[in-house]
Design an enzyme around this catalytic site. Structure first.
Site, PDB file in Angstrom:
ATOM      1  CB  CYS A 125      -0.788   0.165   1.218  1.00  0.00           C
ATOM      2  SG  CYS A 125      -2.024   1.477   1.460  1.00  0.00           S
ATOM      3  CG  HIS A 166      -2.058  -1.377  -9.710  1.00  0.00           C
ATOM      4  ND1 HIS A 166      -2.913  -0.507  -9.110  1.00  0.00           N
ATOM      5  CD2 HIS A 166      -1.201  -1.964  -8.961  1.00  0.00           C
ATOM      6  CE1 HIS A 166      -2.631  -0.489  -7.826  1.00  0.00           C
ATOM      7  NE2 HIS A 166      -1.432  -1.370  -7.619  1.00  0.00           N
ATOM      8  CD  GLU A 184      -7.003   1.595  -3.078  1.00  0.00           C
ATOM      9  OE1 GLU A 184      -6.720   0.453  -2.109  1.00  0.00           O
ATOM     10  OE2 GLU A 184      -6.825   2.915  -2.667  1.00  0.00           O
ATOM     11  CB  CYS A 228      -4.671   4.040  -5.536  1.00  0.00           C
ATOM     12  SG  CYS A 228      -3.840   2.314  -5.504  1.00  0.00           S
ATOM     13  N   GLY A 246      -1.384   2.492  -7.294  1.00  0.00           N
ATOM     14  CA  GLY A 246      -2.072   2.954  -8.441  1.00  0.00           C
ATOM     15  C   GLY A 246      -1.431   3.769  -9.215  1.00  0.00           C
TER      16      GLY A 246
END
Ligand SMILES: N[C@H](CCC[C@H](N)C(=O)O)C(=O)O
Length: 347
Positions: A135, A224, A279, A288, A291
């Site tokens: 994360c 992703h 997400e 994100c 991301g």
């Protein structure tokens, strides 16, 4: 001679009067005592039942959890100090309840900070209780949280083990955190996606909601799917997207066996990208970090941007650089402590 039979009390008149009064007194006392006892019995029963109910309600055991709330561009996390144990202090179910924005504290996830030999480890639960590998916004919060726990001041670096390997975090004097997010993973089976048996997935067609999107797939440790719009289209207006409708259709698409985070991107300039994200395990979030990193890789792969970009998210900007010399991606952005408290959880 008439004899009147009179029953004669053995008592004199005053004594009679006294006797009657005393008996009356005792009778009344007994009645009052009985009334008093029955009143108290009633009260005790009522109270007893409520106390019983109370203890029954309170009887259900619960635990109290100390936490600190951090956010990175509005992507918010409950941080748990797990330095004293290798066992997570909370379960996935606990995380679901704590992340609930009505019944709990409210967050996109729960992040645990643990020891890893002489360094640290981050583990995270999404708000749906799933455990992702990494994360980006969360690990910037970890950097700030560690500095708080260690009473350290910037500039300061940390090495943190994650599900995507070791990350190097640099706490800067300006309050920003720069993270070496490692190299992107592009081999399809490692993303993972079944859109290709091997090799990279760049500008591949993907059918979602009756439309054919052009997608590029990148892993930052977590999967992703990045799209700049439908095949043959002029691009996306990300603010007009029906995210709540199409987000889950991407997330649970069968070509993503581990589900997927999906980024919808608009190219503002070759060094300024605008994105929204749905997400995996958390839905539409304000930002994100992994991301944003994946978006720059996809934009470079599709020839749409430079390697150093500002990525504009609903919660604010991130600076992302995909360096050629080491193939690593560097993410720079904020992280902020919001509040701290203790939460009550049913055991
Ligand atoms: N939902 C993500 C994890 C959090 C990623 C995001 N919040 C970030 O900042 O990178 C997943 O399941 O892979």
């Amino acid at each position: 001679m008439q004899v009147e039979m009179q029953t004669k009390s053995p008592f004199s008149p005053p004594q009679n009067f006294f006797f009657l009064n005393t008996s009356l007194f005792f009778l009344v006392s007994i009645i009052f005592s009985l009334l008093f006892v029955s009143f108290f019995l009633t009260v005790a029963v009522v109270l007893g039942s409520s106390i019983g109910d109370e203890s029954f309600r309170d009887g259900s055991s619960h635990k109290t959890v100390e936490f600190v709330k951090y956010e990175g561009l509005g992507n918010d996390f409950i941080m748990v100090n797990n330095l004293d144990s290798s066992e997570l202090k909370l379960s996935a179910d606990d995380a679901i309840h704590l992340c609930d924005r009505h019944l709990g504290v409210g967050a996109d996830g729960v992040i645990f900070v643990l020891r890893d030999k002489e360094d640290f480890q981050m583990r995270i639960y999404n708000s749906d209780g799933s455990e992702p590998e990494m994360c980006g916004n969360g690990i910037r919060c970890v950097a700030k949280y560690l500095a708080e726990l260690e009473k350290a001041t910037a500039p300061k670096s940390y090495k943190v083990l994650t599900g995507a390997g070791y990350m190097i975090l640099e706490l800067r004097k300006d309050g920003q955190v720069c993270v070496d997010m490692g190299a992107p993973i592009l081999n399809a089976p490692d993303v993972p996606t079944t859109l290709a048996a091997t090799g990279e997935v760049v500008k591949a067609p993907l059918e979602v909601d009756g439309k054919t999107f052009s997608v590029t797939c990148v892993s930052m440790g977590n999967p992703h799917c990045i799209t700049f719009g439908e095949q043959g289209s002029e691009g996306l207006d990300v603010d007009a997207l029906p995210l709540e409708k199409i987000g889950p259709l991407f997330e649970y698409h069968p070509v993503f066996p581990a589900r997927v985070n999906t980024e919808f991107v608009q190219v503002l300039t070759r060094s300024h990208l605008k994105m929204r994200v749905w997400e995996r395990g958390a839905g539409a979030t304000q930002a994100c970090g992994t991301g944003a990193c994946a978006v720059v890789v996809a934009a470079v792969k599709e020839g749409r941007s430079e390697r150093n970009c500002v990525v504009e998210l609903p919660g604010g900007p991130l600076e992302i650089e995909w360096r050629e010399n080491d193939n690593h991606i560097y993410m720079t952005g904020p992280a902020r402590k919001v509040f701290q408290g203790s939460a009550i959880l049913e055991e």
